[in-house]
Design a protein around this motif. Structure first.
Motif, mmCIF file in Angstrom:
data_model
loop_
_atom_site.group_PDB
_atom_site.id
_atom_site.type_symbol
_atom_site.label_atom_id
_atom_site.label_comp_id
_atom_site.label_asym_id
_atom_site.label_seq_id
_atom_site.Cartn_x
_atom_site.Cartn_y
_atom_site.Cartn_z
ATOM 1 N N ASN A 62 -1.852 -8.526 -10.299
ATOM 2 C CA ASN A 62 -1.501 -9.938 -10.151
ATOM 3 C C ASN A 62 -2.634 -10.831 -10.650
ATOM 4 N N GLN A 63 -3.870 -10.450 -10.340
ATOM 5 C CA GLN A 63 -5.036 -11.213 -10.779
ATOM 6 C C GLN A 63 -5.163 -11.178 -12.313
ATOM 7 N N ILE A 64 -4.963 -10.017 -12.908
ATOM 8 C CA ILE A 64 -5.026 -9.895 -14.375
ATOM 9 C C ILE A 64 -3.922 -10.716 -15.024
ATOM 10 N N GLN A 65 -2.759 -10.709 -14.419
ATOM 11 C CA GLN A 65 -1.645 -11.501 -14.942
ATOM 12 C C GLN A 65 -1.976 -12.997 -14.906
ATOM 13 N N LYS A 66 -2.602 -13.471 -13.814
ATOM 14 C CA LYS A 66 -3.006 -14.874 -13.714
ATOM 15 C C LYS A 66 -4.037 -15.229 -14.785
ATOM 16 N N ILE A 67 -5.031 -14.350 -14.949
ATOM 17 C CA ILE A 67 -6.087 -14.608 -15.935
ATOM 18 C C ILE A 67 -5.500 -14.637 -17.344
ATOM 19 N N ASN A 68 -4.587 -13.715 -17.647
ATOM 20 C CA ASN A 68 -3.931 -13.712 -18.955
ATOM 21 C C ASN A 68 -3.118 -14.985 -19.173
ATOM 22 N N ILE A 123 -2.810 23.844 13.945
ATOM 23 C CA ILE A 123 -2.472 23.865 12.511
ATOM 24 C C ILE A 123 -1.586 22.681 12.155
ATOM 25 N N LEU A 124 -0.587 22.400 12.966
ATOM 26 C CA LEU A 124 0.292 21.235 12.717
ATOM 27 C C LEU A 124 -0.491 19.928 12.788
ATOM 28 N N SER A 125 -1.445 19.839 13.721
ATOM 29 C CA SER A 125 -2.274 18.630 13.832
ATOM 30 C C SER A 125 -3.112 18.422 12.578
ATOM 31 N N ILE A 126 -3.714 19.501 12.074
ATOM 32 C CA ILE A 126 -4.523 19.400 10.846
ATOM 33 C C ILE A 126 -3.654 18.963 9.676
ATOM 34 N N ILE A 127 -2.476 19.557 9.546
ATOM 35 C CA ILE A 127 -1.557 19.179 8.454
ATOM 36 C C ILE A 127 -1.154 17.713 8.584
ATOM 37 N N THR A 128 -0.872 17.240 9.805
ATOM 38 C CA THR A 128 -0.482 15.841 10.031
ATOM 39 C C THR A 128 -1.616 14.889 9.680
ATOM 40 N N ILE A 129 -2.842 15.230 10.089
ATOM 41 C CA ILE A 129 -4.005 14.367 9.799
ATOM 42 C C ILE A 129 -4.228 14.268 8.294
ATOM 43 N N VAL A 130 -4.189 15.398 7.606
ATOM 44 C CA VAL A 130 -4.405 15.406 6.152
ATOM 45 C C VAL A 130 -3.305 14.613 5.456
ATOM 46 N N THR A 131 -2.062 14.821 5.859
ATOM 47 C CA THR A 131 -0.934 14.131 5.233
ATOM 48 C C THR A 131 -0.994 12.629 5.485
ATOM 49 N N SER A 132 -1.282 12.226 6.737
ATOM 50 C CA SER A 132 -1.331 10.795 7.038
ATOM 51 C C SER A 132 -2.499 10.120 6.329
ATOM 52 N N SER A 133 -3.628 10.810 6.218
ATOM 53 C CA SER A 133 -4.777 10.260 5.496
ATOM 54 C C SER A 133 -4.443 10.072 4.019
ATOM 55 N N PHE A 134 -3.788 11.065 3.434
ATOM 56 C CA PHE A 134 -3.383 10.972 2.028
ATOM 57 C C PHE A 134 -2.381 9.833 1.834
ATOM 58 N N LEU A 135 -1.433 9.711 2.751
ATOM 59 C CA LEU A 135 -0.421 8.661 2.668
ATOM 60 C C LEU A 135 -1.052 7.282 2.818
ATOM 61 N N GLN A 136 -1.992 7.145 3.743
ATOM 62 C CA GLN A 136 -2.669 5.870 3.954
ATOM 63 C C GLN A 136 -3.488 5.472 2.726
ATOM 64 N N SER A 137 -4.203 6.423 2.136
ATOM 65 C CA SER A 137 -4.988 6.105 0.940
ATOM 66 C C SER A 137 -4.075 5.768 -0.239
ATOM 67 N N SER A 138 -2.912 6.404 -0.327
ATOM 68 C CA SER A 138 -1.948 6.079 -1.390
ATOM 69 C C SER A 138 -1.416 4.665 -1.236
ATOM 70 N N ILE A 139 -1.090 4.280 -0.002
ATOM 71 C CA ILE A 139 -0.597 2.921 0.263
ATOM 72 C C ILE A 139 -1.679 1.895 -0.050
ATOM 73 N N GLN A 140 -2.927 2.170 0.354
ATOM 74 C CA GLN A 140 -4.037 1.254 0.080
ATOM 75 C C GLN A 140 -4.281 1.128 -1.421
ATOM 76 N N SER A 141 -4.219 2.248 -2.139
ATOM 77 C CA SER A 141 -4.402 2.215 -3.594
ATOM 78 C C SER A 141 -3.298 1.393 -4.256
ATOM 79 N N ARG A 142 -2.096 1.560 -3.783
ATOM 80 C CA ARG A 142 -0.964 0.792 -4.341
ATOM 81 C C ARG A 142 -1.162 -0.703 -4.119
ATOM 82 N N GLU A 143 -1.619 -1.101 -2.917
ATOM 83 C CA GLU A 143 -1.876 -2.516 -2.629
ATOM 84 C C GLU A 143 -3.003 -3.053 -3.499
ATOM 85 N N ASP A 144 -4.086 -2.267 -3.658
ATOM 86 C CA ASP A 144 -5.209 -2.687 -4.505
ATOM 87 C C ASP A 144 -4.769 -2.875 -5.953
ATOM 88 N N ILE A 145 -3.953 -1.957 -6.454
ATOM 89 C CA ILE A 145 -3.465 -2.051 -7.830
ATOM 90 C C ILE A 145 -2.572 -3.277 -8.000
#
Length: 198
Positions: free
Chosen positions: A44-50, A17-39
């Motif tokens: 930055n690109q929109i700012q340059k174009i503007n 159960i702890l392993s499943i919770i850790t996997i789900v949490t780390s996956s969510f955290l990783q996707s949040s970090i990736q989304s933040r970097e993409d944004i």
């Protein structure tokens, strides 16, 4: 009194159960970090174009209809000079001043140099020193660039293209850039007034 501990099965179930919770949490955290970097990258690109859009629009819409000179003071017999073969376009624009001295005129060059789109602003409309300018890099990693100029009826790859247009500013300036990543951008900037500086 019987002191009973955890059985091996209970320990294994809690680890699973702890392993499943850790996997789900780390996956969510990783996707949040990736989304933040993409944004951040997109922002930055929109700012340059503007920034490019605002700079181009301001310069071209405030262009003045006076002769461009070379660095020896000789007339180039054009109010606006541009073609892709010459790596860009040159004209004189009225800069908005932030102090009480009012607006001033300056020679501006937009050019493509080593896969970079840049803007050079000289300190006067007729500079004597070709090395005295402020340079701003607008866009990098350009794979292909094309300029077009319109007299209001037709598009041309160079300006001026005849005797009449040597006395005029183009009505529209089109800048097309294609990056090495196959992203492409097009700006079409109008020049409403063929103003003559007095």
């Amino acid at each position: 009194m019987l002191n009973r501990g955890f059985t091996l099965l209970e320990v294994l179930i809690s680890i699973v159960i702890l392993s499943i919770i850790t996997i789900v949490t780390s996956s969510f955290l990783q996707s949040s970090i990736q989304s933040r970097e993409d944004i951040a990258i997109k922002s930055n690109q929109i700012q340059k174009i503007n920034f490019i859009s605002t700079t181009l629009r301001s310069d071209i819409m405030n262009a003045v209809n006076i002769d461009i000179t070379d660095f020896r003071g000789l007339s180039l017999k054009a109010k606006f000079k541009g073609e892709i073969g010459s790596n860009g376009f040159i004209f004189i624009t009225e800069l908005e001043s932030v102090n009480e001295m009012g607006n001033s005129l300056a020679r501006v060059e937009y050019m493509f140099l080593d896969n970079v789109f840049l803007r050079r602003q000289y300190f006067s409309p007729s500079p004597a020193d070709p090395n005295e300018y402020i340079e701003t890099i607008l866009f990098e990693n350009i794979d292909f660039a094309q300029l077009e100029f319109s007299d209001g009826k037709n598009w041309f790859l160079s300006w001026p293209h005849n005797e009449v247009t040597s006395r005029e500013l183009p009505k529209l300036v089109k800048v097309y850039l294609e990056k090495e990543t196959s992203e492409s951008y097009t700006w079409i900037i109008p020049n409403y007034l063929s103003r003559t500086f007095e």
